[in-house]
Design a protein around this motif. Structure first.
Motif, PDB file in Angstrom:
ATOM      1  N   VAL A 224      39.114  44.939  42.893  1.00  0.00           N
ATOM      2  CA  VAL A 224      38.957  43.506  42.664  1.00  0.00           C
ATOM      3  C   VAL A 224      38.791  43.295  41.170  1.00  0.00           C
ATOM      4  O   VAL A 224      37.962  43.962  40.527  1.00  0.00           O
ATOM      5  CB  VAL A 224      37.734  42.944  43.421  1.00  0.00           C
ATOM      6  CG1 VAL A 224      37.453  41.504  42.980  1.00  0.00           C
ATOM      7  CG2 VAL A 224      37.970  42.987  44.920  1.00  0.00           C
ATOM      8  N   TYR A 225      39.587  42.390  40.617  1.00  0.00           N
ATOM      9  CA  TYR A 225      39.494  42.039  39.205  1.00  0.00           C
ATOM     10  C   TYR A 225      38.770  40.704  39.099  1.00  0.00           C
ATOM     11  O   TYR A 225      39.231  39.686  39.613  1.00  0.00           O
ATOM     12  CB  TYR A 225      40.890  41.943  38.586  1.00  0.00           C
ATOM     13  CG  TYR A 225      41.643  43.251  38.605  1.00  0.00           C
ATOM     14  CD1 TYR A 225      41.563  44.145  37.538  1.00  0.00           C
ATOM     15  CD2 TYR A 225      42.441  43.603  39.702  1.00  0.00           C
ATOM     16  CE1 TYR A 225      42.252  45.354  37.555  1.00  0.00           C
ATOM     17  CE2 TYR A 225      43.124  44.805  39.730  1.00  0.00           C
ATOM     18  CZ  TYR A 225      43.024  45.675  38.657  1.00  0.00           C
ATOM     19  OH  TYR A 225      43.708  46.876  38.690  1.00  0.00           O
ATOM     20  N   PHE A 226      37.623  40.736  38.436  1.00  0.00           N
ATOM     21  CA  PHE A 226      36.766  39.561  38.310  1.00  0.00           C
ATOM     22  C   PHE A 226      36.946  38.985  36.918  1.00  0.00           C
ATOM     23  O   PHE A 226      36.543  39.586  35.913  1.00  0.00           O
ATOM     24  CB  PHE A 226      35.315  39.980  38.563  1.00  0.00           C
ATOM     25  CG  PHE A 226      34.305  38.864  38.417  1.00  0.00           C
ATOM     26  CD1 PHE A 226      34.615  37.547  38.724  1.00  0.00           C
ATOM     27  CD2 PHE A 226      33.008  39.142  37.991  1.00  0.00           C
ATOM     28  CE1 PHE A 226      33.682  36.541  38.602  1.00  0.00           C
ATOM     29  CE2 PHE A 226      32.058  38.144  37.863  1.00  0.00           C
ATOM     30  CZ  PHE A 226      32.403  36.842  38.170  1.00  0.00           C
ATOM     31  N   ASN A 227      37.575  37.820  36.853  1.00  0.00           N
ATOM     32  CA  ASN A 227      37.833  37.163  35.579  1.00  0.00           C
ATOM     33  C   ASN A 227      36.760  36.102  35.343  1.00  0.00           C
ATOM     34  O   ASN A 227      36.715  35.080  36.028  1.00  0.00           O
ATOM     35  CB  ASN A 227      39.226  36.518  35.590  1.00  0.00           C
ATOM     36  CG  ASN A 227      39.572  35.887  34.259  1.00  0.00           C
ATOM     37  OD1 ASN A 227      39.682  36.566  33.250  1.00  0.00           O
ATOM     38  ND2 ASN A 227      39.764  34.570  34.256  1.00  0.00           N
ATOM     39  N   ARG A 228      35.871  36.352  34.384  1.00  0.00           N
ATOM     40  CA  ARG A 228      34.782  35.430  34.079  1.00  0.00           C
ATOM     41  C   ARG A 228      34.833  35.089  32.599  1.00  0.00           C
ATOM     42  O   ARG A 228      34.698  35.960  31.740  1.00  0.00           O
ATOM     43  CB  ARG A 228      33.437  36.072  34.433  1.00  0.00           C
ATOM     44  CG  ARG A 228      32.227  35.197  34.136  1.00  0.00           C
ATOM     45  CD  ARG A 228      30.953  35.893  34.564  1.00  0.00           C
ATOM     46  NE  ARG A 228      30.809  37.198  33.909  1.00  0.00           N
ATOM     47  CZ  ARG A 228      29.904  38.107  34.263  1.00  0.00           C
ATOM     48  NH1 ARG A 228      29.097  37.868  35.271  1.00  0.00           N
ATOM     49  NH2 ARG A 228      29.833  39.252  33.629  1.00  0.00           N
TER      50      ARG A 228
END
Length: 365
Positions: A224-228
């Protein structure tokens, strides 16, 4: 009616059951039989009825709580690959690229049109607009009022992706999409805003409604790539491709599915629990508020009526229950006419872009 948290409804390819369960405890609350799901967006809830298109045939099953088997069934013109409900409307996309709109209250098919030349993979309905994404790598936006008047020209057409779009999320007037071209893209106020690439083809996208620019994508590498705030964090979840990402309604949990459903902390990616009752790849996954009692009628609305086909010969001669307005060209819809006139050229350009992308993958990666 009192609501206590939320519940998850899920299906898989190799398991002919729909399961309803609670994320915090993994308690199985109900299940339904005789359904075959092959597509991601193959479940929707309308009033007190679960509507489940069958992936292997042109058929829809209708389930009421308290009964395991379908209460009703109806046929469709084509196999449905995506479905969504909103107010009185059911919108469905097909494997051939058509959209079908019918009235929940009457069950009558009102409109059918073909905006895509390949399978519809995702649908969203927001106030005033239908939005569809497809394996033809395009996103089409339609004004509801125009469709109801019989005008199927798109309000917007986005073709920035180079390969099939696999998932889409909408927040206000922002659209978020991901694709097999390894990218996720953001459109704001009906204009392309930005894009980012990761290391694998993407299958799922989810966006937080609590602000702070939180975006989640996942794909074939099991991460999972979490873009914040434009910073991307990577969480290792499984060895299998991730098929779906869903935030629960209060965003307490993030759900990521393979052949299991992982209940994650949406801030850290930590695995909290694992729902592993499914016998194959999990396809559909969505959340609803949890009713206080599953043993009685879940909601108080009237049941959905089944889809009725009103045909006078071939599928393109649908008979409507109201007089459709004739669409006359004018200055206001000149842009829509240009979009329609150039649809063949857009299709050709999308195909060329796909070839260029494959060459880029072969020689640059």
């Amino acid at each position: 009616m009192e609501y206590l948290g939320e519940v998850v409804i899920s299906t898989s390819k190799d398991d002919p059951n729909i399961y309803i369960w609670e994320p915090p405890t993994l308690s199985l609350l109900a299940h339904f039989t005789e359904t075959i799901s092959l597509h991601k967006q193959s479940l929707t809830l309308s009033n007190n009825t679960i509507i489940a298109p069958q992936g292997h045939k042109s058929l829809i099953n209708y389930y009421r709580f308290g009964k395991e088997a379908p209460e009703k069934k109806s046929s469709t013109l084509e196999q449905v690959s995506a479905i969504i409900s909103y107010n009185w409307m059911i919108l469905a996309g097909t494997v051939q690229g058509q959209l079908m709109l019918w009235d929940i209250n009457t069950g009558v098919l009102m409109h059918i049109w073909k905006p895509h030349f390949n399978k519809v993979t995702a649908l969203q309905i927001i106030e005033g607009f239908f939005i569809s994404a497809s394996e033809d790598a395009s996103i089409q936006v339609f004004a509801v009022s125009q469709v109801l008047a019989g005008n199927y020209m798109p309000f917007r057409n986005f073709s920035q992706h180079l390969m099939p779009i696999t998932d889409m999320a909408v927040l206000g007037t922002s659209i978020f999409s991901c694709s097999r071209d390894r990218s996720f893209k953001v459109y704001r106020n009906w204009e392309f805003f930005y894009e980012k690439f990761v290391n694998c083809p993407l299958n799922a996208i989810e966006v937080s409604e609590q602000g702070n620019n939180k975006l989640y994508v996942a794909g074939d590498d099991g991460k999972v790539y979490f873009n914040r705030n434009n910073e991307i964090l990577t969480w290792d979840i499984d060895q299998r491709p991730i098929t779906n990402l869903v935030l629960t309604t209060n965003e307490q949990f993030l759900l990521a599915s393979t052949d299991k459903v992982f209940v994650l902390n949406p801030q850290t990616g930590q695995k909290i629990k694992t729902f592993s009752i499914h016998k194959g790849e999990v396809v559909s996954l969505f959340c609803i508020p949890r009713p206080s009692d599953f043993t009685e009628q879940m909601l108080t609305h009237q049941p959905v009526k089944i889809l009725k086909k009103q045909l006078e010969g071939e599928p393109d001669t649908i008979g409507f229950e109201f007089q459709r307005k004739k669409f006359e060209p004018n200055e206001e819809n000149k842009e829509d006419q240009n979009i329609a006139a150039n649809s063949e050229e857009i299709e050709r350009l999308n195909q060329i872009n796909g070839h260029l992308y494959r060459l880029w993958i072969e020689h640059c990666i």
